[in-house]
Design a protein around this motif. Structure first.
Motif, short mmCIF file in Angstrom:
data_model
loop_
_atom_site.label_atom_id
_atom_site.label_comp_id
_atom_site.label_asym_id
_atom_site.label_seq_id
_atom_site.Cartn_x
_atom_site.Cartn_y
_atom_site.Cartn_z
N UNK A 33 -4.35 -1.24 6.91
CA UNK A 33 -5.70 -1.52 6.45
C UNK A 33 -5.78 -2.34 5.18
N UNK A 34 -4.63 -2.78 4.65
CA UNK A 34 -4.63 -3.62 3.46
C UNK A 34 -5.20 -5.00 3.78
N UNK A 42 -7.99 5.07 6.72
CA UNK A 42 -6.80 5.77 7.20
C UNK A 42 -6.61 5.49 8.70
N UNK A 43 -5.59 4.74 9.03
CA UNK A 43 -5.35 4.32 10.41
C UNK A 43 -4.25 5.10 11.11
N UNK A 44 -3.55 5.95 10.36
CA UNK A 44 -2.46 6.72 10.93
C UNK A 44 -2.55 8.17 10.48
N UNK A 51 -8.04 -5.70 -3.60
CA UNK A 51 -8.33 -4.28 -3.39
C UNK A 51 -9.52 -4.08 -2.45
N UNK A 52 -9.66 -2.85 -1.97
CA UNK A 52 -10.79 -2.47 -1.13
C UNK A 52 -11.59 -1.36 -1.82
N UNK A 53 -12.83 -1.21 -1.40
CA UNK A 53 -13.67 -0.14 -1.93
C UNK A 53 -13.27 1.21 -1.36
N UNK A 89 -4.59 -1.32 -4.82
CA UNK A 89 -4.68 -2.57 -4.06
C UNK A 89 -4.13 -2.41 -2.64
N UNK A 90 -2.89 -1.92 -2.48
CA UNK A 90 -2.27 -1.87 -1.16
C UNK A 90 -1.37 -0.66 -1.03
N UNK A 91 -1.18 -0.18 0.21
CA UNK A 91 -0.31 0.95 0.48
C UNK A 91 0.68 0.58 1.57
N UNK A 92 1.81 1.30 1.60
CA UNK A 92 2.82 1.09 2.63
C UNK A 92 3.83 2.20 2.60
N UNK A 93 4.78 2.15 3.51
CA UNK A 93 5.85 3.14 3.53
C UNK A 93 6.74 3.01 2.30
N UNK A 94 6.84 1.78 1.76
CA UNK A 94 7.61 1.52 0.55
C UNK A 94 7.11 0.22 -0.06
N UNK A 95 7.85 -0.28 -1.05
CA UNK A 95 7.42 -1.49 -1.75
C UNK A 95 7.24 -2.68 -0.80
N UNK A 96 8.12 -2.82 0.18
CA UNK A 96 8.05 -3.98 1.05
C UNK A 96 6.74 -4.03 1.83
N UNK A 97 6.16 -2.87 2.14
CA UNK A 97 4.92 -2.84 2.89
C UNK A 97 3.68 -3.02 2.03
#
Length: 274
Positions: free
Chosen positions: A57-58, A93-95, A28-30, A235-243
């Motif tokens: 950014x993950x 936030x990169x997008x 995870x990130x702060x 911990x992580x984000x994405x467009x869906x589970x795969x990301x």
């Protein structure tokens, strides 16, 4: 609240794999409401781990391993969390939010999901926050938590047709419907301290974030019917589970593959008292 997370992922190969490459989104990130006190990732063998950041950014660790019949990845960490009533601040936030209107195979809607989105838009008009809470309530009323009929590749439309699934399925349906309603939404993987006192879990947790004007990104946990709280470790984000999948990769050689996952999430002080 201080949370301790322990996460074991073990792969076994028979016969052994010739080589393995895995992408680990386990760190995870702060951000506001979440401070990583300590976080360690260990591997059972002499394995190379290269750290980088992906497009969202993950934190990603690239694991490369030669011939082996078994490999275990172990995570142990402490995170301090604060309840921000679901509102995210200080994230990388990169997008622009509009990117998260993009459908994927796992989050593409169908007629049933589109109809649900239309109902919500009609009921809540331009109040995006109420629409999202209404969506979470509808999923809680219509869906049954059931680990049997779905798997990591189950799409939002298939899970909604079944009206059954796990936290990943709830998140995919929430995202698919929000996007149909014109609301940017994304997938989140992480960990959750259960309210029922159960600390030993068979997997991590998943939820969704949606963009609300004047508030920014807000976390919704449709499987539990709540906005994110200090019980969530993002911990992580994405467009869906795969990301945002905790572990994803490939192997060369080998035959059957068996996977075991064990997760423990508890309050650090309470665990020390046990």
């Amino acid at each position: 609240m201080r949370l301790r997370v322990s996460h074991f992922t073990t792969y076994r190969y028979e016969p052994r794999a010739v080589s393995i490459i895995q992408m680990l989104r386990l760190a995870p990130r702060d951000h506001e409401g979440q401070y990583v006190v300590d976080w360690q990732i260990g591997v059972s063998s002499d394995t190379r781990l290269d750290m980088q950041h992906d497009a969202f950014g993950n934190i990603v660790h690239i694991l490369t391993q030669g011939a082996t019949s078994e490999i275990t990845v172990h995570v142990d960490g402490l995170v301090d969390t604060t309840d921000t009533h679901g509102v995210l601040r200080g994230t990388d936030e990169r997008f622009p939010p509009a990117l998260f209107l993009r459908a994927t195979e796992l989050t593409a809607g169908d007629d049933a999901i589109a109809a649900l989105a239309r109902d919500l838009v009609t009921e809540f008009a331009d109040d995006r926050l109420r629409l999202l809470h209404g969506l979470m309530t509808r999923l809680g009323d219509e869906m049954t938590f059931d680990p049997d009929p779905t798997h990591p590749g189950t799409t939002a439309r298939d899970a909604y047709a079944l009206r059954r699934g796990v936290c990943q399925d709830y998140a995919h349906i929430f995202i698919a419907c929000a996007r149909k309603a014109g609301v940017p939404a994304r997938f989140v993987s992480g960990h959750f301290l259960r309210a029922d006192g159960v600390v030993e879990q068979q997997a991590g947790h998943a939820w969704a974030e949606a963009f609300v004007p004047d508030l920014g990104w807000v976390g919704f946990d449709p499987a539990n019917g709540i906005c994110i709280t200090d019980c969530h470790v993002r911990v992580a984000v994405g467009l869906d589970y795969l990301g945002a999948a905790p572990v994803r990769g490939t192997r060369y050689g080998g035959g059957a593959e068996n996977l075991d996952v064990a997760v423990r999430v508890d309050q650090a002080g309470r665990q020390n008292q046990n």
